[in-house]
Design an enzyme around this catalytic site. Structure first.
Site, PDB file in Angstrom:
ATOM      1  N   ASP A 170      15.835  -9.686  10.756  1.00  0.00           N
ATOM      2  CA  ASP A 170      16.970  -9.076  11.452  1.00  0.00           C
ATOM      3  C   ASP A 170      17.524 -10.082  12.445  1.00  0.00           C
ATOM      4  O   ASP A 170      16.808 -10.971  12.928  1.00  0.00           O
ATOM      5  CB  ASP A 170      16.548  -7.791  12.180  1.00  0.00           C
ATOM      6  CG  ASP A 170      17.714  -6.817  12.391  1.00  0.00           C
ATOM      7  OD1 ASP A 170      17.761  -5.782  11.686  1.00  0.00           O
ATOM      8  OD2 ASP A 170      18.609  -7.104  13.234  1.00  0.00           O
ATOM      9  N   ASN A 173      19.829  -5.113   3.021  1.00  0.00           N
ATOM     10  CA  ASN A 173      20.105  -3.854   3.724  1.00  0.00           C
ATOM     11  C   ASN A 173      20.961  -4.046   4.978  1.00  0.00           C
ATOM     12  O   ASN A 173      21.598  -3.103   5.436  1.00  0.00           O
ATOM     13  CB  ASN A 173      18.754  -3.194   4.075  1.00  0.00           C
ATOM     14  CG  ASN A 173      18.876  -2.157   5.166  1.00  0.00           C
ATOM     15  OD1 ASN A 173      19.289  -1.029   4.930  1.00  0.00           O
ATOM     16  ND2 ASN A 173      18.537  -2.542   6.405  1.00  0.00           N
ATOM     17  N   LYS A 187      32.049  -3.059   1.308  1.00  0.00           N
ATOM     18  CA  LYS A 187      31.021  -2.389   0.501  1.00  0.00           C
ATOM     19  C   LYS A 187      31.472  -2.250  -0.959  1.00  0.00           C
ATOM     20  O   LYS A 187      30.637  -2.316  -1.870  1.00  0.00           O
ATOM     21  CB  LYS A 187      30.683  -1.019   1.106  1.00  0.00           C
ATOM     22  CG  LYS A 187      29.956  -1.106   2.455  1.00  0.00           C
ATOM     23  CD  LYS A 187      28.526  -1.644   2.304  1.00  0.00           C
ATOM     24  CE  LYS A 187      27.732  -1.526   3.598  1.00  0.00           C
ATOM     25  NZ  LYS A 187      26.351  -1.993   3.464  1.00  0.00           N
ATOM     26  N   TYR A 210      35.111  -2.001   6.487  1.00  0.00           N
ATOM     27  CA  TYR A 210      33.800  -1.564   5.974  1.00  0.00           C
ATOM     28  C   TYR A 210      33.895  -1.180   4.495  1.00  0.00           C
ATOM     29  O   TYR A 210      33.112  -1.645   3.659  1.00  0.00           O
ATOM     30  CB  TYR A 210      33.304  -0.373   6.792  1.00  0.00           C
ATOM     31  CG  TYR A 210      31.908   0.087   6.421  1.00  0.00           C
ATOM     32  CD1 TYR A 210      30.787  -0.580   6.894  1.00  0.00           C
ATOM     33  CD2 TYR A 210      31.705   1.201   5.611  1.00  0.00           C
ATOM     34  CE1 TYR A 210      29.506  -0.157   6.570  1.00  0.00           C
ATOM     35  CE2 TYR A 210      30.424   1.643   5.281  1.00  0.00           C
ATOM     36  CZ  TYR A 210      29.332   0.957   5.766  1.00  0.00           C
ATOM     37  OH  TYR A 210      28.061   1.381   5.442  1.00  0.00           O
ATOM     38  N   ASP A 222      20.179 -14.181  10.725  1.00  0.00           N
ATOM     39  CA  ASP A 222      21.576 -13.762  10.695  1.00  0.00           C
ATOM     40  C   ASP A 222      22.026 -13.966   9.253  1.00  0.00           C
ATOM     41  O   ASP A 222      22.091 -15.105   8.769  1.00  0.00           O
ATOM     42  CB  ASP A 222      22.402 -14.632  11.656  1.00  0.00           C
ATOM     43  CG  ASP A 222      23.893 -14.301  11.597  1.00  0.00           C
ATOM     44  OD1 ASP A 222      24.329 -13.578  10.669  1.00  0.00           O
ATOM     45  OD2 ASP A 222      24.626 -14.793  12.474  1.00  0.00           O
ATOM     46  N   VAL A 223      22.331 -12.876   8.560  1.00  0.00           N
ATOM     47  CA  VAL A 223      22.587 -12.974   7.112  1.00  0.00           C
ATOM     48  C   VAL A 223      23.843 -13.783   6.780  1.00  0.00           C
ATOM     49  O   VAL A 223      24.052 -14.138   5.626  1.00  0.00           O
ATOM     50  CB  VAL A 223      22.678 -11.582   6.435  1.00  0.00           C
ATOM     51  CG1 VAL A 223      21.348 -10.858   6.479  1.00  0.00           C
ATOM     52  CG2 VAL A 223      23.811 -10.744   7.015  1.00  0.00           C
ATOM     53  N   VAL A 244      23.528   8.826   7.126  1.00  0.00           N
ATOM     54  CA  VAL A 244      22.099   8.749   7.419  1.00  0.00           C
ATOM     55  C   VAL A 244      21.927   8.775   8.932  1.00  0.00           C
ATOM     56  O   VAL A 244      22.713   8.145   9.659  1.00  0.00           O
ATOM     57  CB  VAL A 244      21.484   7.445   6.854  1.00  0.00           C
ATOM     58  CG1 VAL A 244      19.960   7.476   6.978  1.00  0.00           C
ATOM     59  CG2 VAL A 244      21.892   7.225   5.400  1.00  0.00           C
TER      60      VAL A 244
HETATM   61  N1  LIG Z   1      23.826   5.070   8.558  1.00  0.00           N
HETATM   62  C1  LIG Z   1      24.626   5.442   7.590  1.00  0.00           C
HETATM   63  O1  LIG Z   1      25.163   6.552   7.619  1.00  0.00           O
HETATM   64  C2  LIG Z   1      24.889   4.555   6.402  1.00  0.00           C
HETATM   65  C3  LIG Z   1      25.533   5.092   5.293  1.00  0.00           C
HETATM   66  C4  LIG Z   1      25.763   4.290   4.184  1.00  0.00           C
HETATM   67  C5  LIG Z   1      25.337   2.988   4.178  1.00  0.00           C
HETATM   68  N2  LIG Z   1      24.723   2.473   5.280  1.00  0.00           N
HETATM   69  C6  LIG Z   1      24.268   1.094   5.205  1.00  0.00           C
HETATM   70  O2  LIG Z   1      22.869   1.078   5.328  1.00  0.00           O
HETATM   71  C7  LIG Z   1      22.440  -0.196   5.851  1.00  0.00           C
HETATM   72  C8  LIG Z   1      21.465   0.018   7.000  1.00  0.00           C
HETATM   73  O3  LIG Z   1      22.168   0.612   8.076  1.00  0.00           O
HETATM   74  P1  LIG Z   1      21.464   1.614   9.120  1.00  0.00           P
HETATM   75  O4  LIG Z   1      22.023   2.947   8.861  1.00  0.00           O
HETATM   76  O5  LIG Z   1      20.006   1.424   9.094  1.00  0.00           O
HETATM   77  O6  LIG Z   1      22.111   1.077  10.479  1.00  0.00           O
HETATM   78  P2  LIG Z   1      21.447   0.296  11.726  1.00  0.00           P
HETATM   79  O7  LIG Z   1      22.591  -0.084  12.579  1.00  0.00           O
HETATM   80  O8  LIG Z   1      20.350   1.125  12.293  1.00  0.00           O
HETATM   81  O9  LIG Z   1      20.796  -0.995  11.053  1.00  0.00           O
HETATM   82  C9  LIG Z   1      21.544  -2.112  10.626  1.00  0.00           C
HETATM   83  C10 LIG Z   1      20.713  -3.343  10.932  1.00  0.00           C
HETATM   84  O10 LIG Z   1      21.422  -4.506  10.450  1.00  0.00           O
HETATM   85  C11 LIG Z   1      21.226  -5.524  11.411  1.00  0.00           C
HETATM   86  N3  LIG Z   1      22.278  -6.552  11.338  1.00  0.00           N
HETATM   87  C12 LIG Z   1      23.559  -6.458  11.732  1.00  0.00           C
HETATM   88  N4  LIG Z   1      24.182  -7.648  11.570  1.00  0.00           N
HETATM   89  C13 LIG Z   1      23.262  -8.500  11.053  1.00  0.00           C
HETATM   90  C14 LIG Z   1      23.292  -9.850  10.677  1.00  0.00           C
HETATM   91  N5  LIG Z   1      24.405 -10.604  10.809  1.00  0.00           N
HETATM   92  N6  LIG Z   1      22.171 -10.402  10.180  1.00  0.00           N
HETATM   93  C15 LIG Z   1      21.024  -9.667  10.063  1.00  0.00           C
HETATM   94  N7  LIG Z   1      20.931  -8.394  10.419  1.00  0.00           N
HETATM   95  C16 LIG Z   1      22.047  -7.801  10.910  1.00  0.00           C
HETATM   96  C17 LIG Z   1      21.265  -4.804  12.757  1.00  0.00           C
HETATM   97  O11 LIG Z   1      20.681  -5.600  13.790  1.00  0.00           O
HETATM   98  C18 LIG Z   1      20.491  -3.541  12.440  1.00  0.00           C
HETATM   99  O12 LIG Z   1      19.111  -3.697  12.720  1.00  0.00           O
HETATM  100  C19 LIG Z   1      23.728  -0.936   6.224  1.00  0.00           C
HETATM  101  O13 LIG Z   1      24.072  -1.835   5.189  1.00  0.00           O
HETATM  102  C20 LIG Z   1      24.755   0.178   6.298  1.00  0.00           C
HETATM  103  O14 LIG Z   1      26.066  -0.285   6.070  1.00  0.00           O
HETATM  104  C21 LIG Z   1      24.486   3.217   6.388  1.00  0.00           C
END
Ligand SMILES: NC(=O)c1ccc[n+]([C@@H]2O[C@H](COP(=O)([O-])OP(=O)(O)OC[C@H]3O[C@@H](n4cnc5c(N)ncnc54)[C@H](O)[C@@H]3O)[C@@H](O)[C@H]2O)c1
Length: 246
Positions: A38, A89, A158, A154, A62-63, A187
């Site tokens: 992360d 993720n 995606k 976004y 950092d991805v 989520v």
């Molecule tokens: N929460 C929702 O409702 C939802 C719905 C559909 C899809 N998603 C997707 O699920 C995935 C996980 O999201 P989440 O819900 O756990 O949210 P979250 O914000 O809790 O987690 C996202 C994580 O990605 C990390 N991140 C951000 N930029 C980064 C970078 N440049 N390099 C490395 N890490 C980085 C953040 O530090 C964080 O820990 C994401 O891809 C999100 O788009 C989330």
């Protein structure tokens, strides 16, 4: 097959977040060693330390950085002896009307949500090619199935990740590398404010949001040998959100 060969090793990006950490814990329950990555390296390291689990290694990543991907994968392989599973993720979200979206912010989201997974797949491929049952899982979103207003950056990032996943699945099938995607609905994670969580729960056909563990279960299935003939699949986990009209 020796024990060292049998152990599967996964790299999970965005592992400090709600779903990422749930995926890490789920994969560990399946006996998979995990390189948890992360950009929030300190928070991640604290969670890993608290877990006391020697088969989770926390790594700063950092991805959007090819160099950091190379270093993270080297570190994962150095620690666990190989890499057979990649879970892209990490992701970020903002909502903004088209006319107030900026090119900089639009591009920033694309770099994290789509280019990040591309970097990850390229960096992992040499290791996946020599692993047993190699597999990639990319986290898309129901925002890549339905056109949610105010989601230009976004949603389009995606949708692009969805397309990238399909291309990779087709291209890598002859190499027996499976590539699938999960499409979570809303989520309960810090990505959504309390107010938005309440709104989305009340409009959900299921009457609630997903627990991060429910997404992790879907990811774990796609990784497992029970999905050994599953590739190019778009696995929606949304309590019926994308069935709704209007
Ligand atoms: N929460 C929702 O409702 C939802 C719905 C559909 C899809 N998603 C997707 O699920 C995935 C996980 O999201 P989440 O819900 O756990 O949210 P979250 O914000 O809790 O987690 C996202 C994580 O990605 C990390 N991140 C951000 N930029 C980064 C970078 N440049 N390099 C490395 N890490 C980085 C953040 O530090 C964080 O820990 C994401 O891809 C999100 O788009 C989330």
């Amino acid at each position: 097959m020796g024990e060292a060969q049998a152990r599967r090793v996964a790299l999970v990006s965005g592992a400090a977040g709600g779903q990422g950490w749930a995926i890490v814990r789920r994969l560990r329950a399946d006996g998979i060693a995990v390189a948890a990555c992360d950009i929030r390296a300190d928070e991640l390291a604290a969670s890993v330390a608290e877990s006391g689990d020697p088969d989770i290694v926390p790594l700063a990543l950092d991805v959007t950085s090819q160099e950091q991907w190379a270093a993270a994968i080297d570190a994962a392989v150095g620690r666990f002896g190989g890499l057979g599973v990649l879970v892209n993720n990490a992701g970020v979200l903002h909502r903004r009307p088209l006319e107030s979206e900026t090119a900089e912010e639009f591009e920033r989201l694309w770099r994290i949500n789509c280019l990040g997974a591309f970097h990850g797949m390229r960096a992992a491929l040499p290791h996946l090619r020599v692993a047993t049952d190699p597999v990639i899982v990319n986290t898309c979103s129901t925002g890549a199935i339905r056109p949610f207003p105010n989601h230009a950056a976004y949603g389009s990032s995606k949708w692009a990740l969805r397309g990238l996943t399909q291309v990779a699945a087709a291209e890598l099938a002859p190499h027996r590398i499976r590539v699938n995607a999960v499409f979570p609905g809303p989520v309960a994670t810090p990505m959504l404010t309390e107010e938005i969580q309440q709104r989305l729960a009340s409009s959900s056909p299921w009457g609630r949001l997903a627990d991060p563990a429910e997404i992790a279960d879907a990811v774990a299935f796609l990784i497992s040998e029970r999905a050994s003939f599953v590739t190019g699949v778009e696995f929606t986990v949304d309590g019926g959100q994308s069935l709704q009209i209007g």
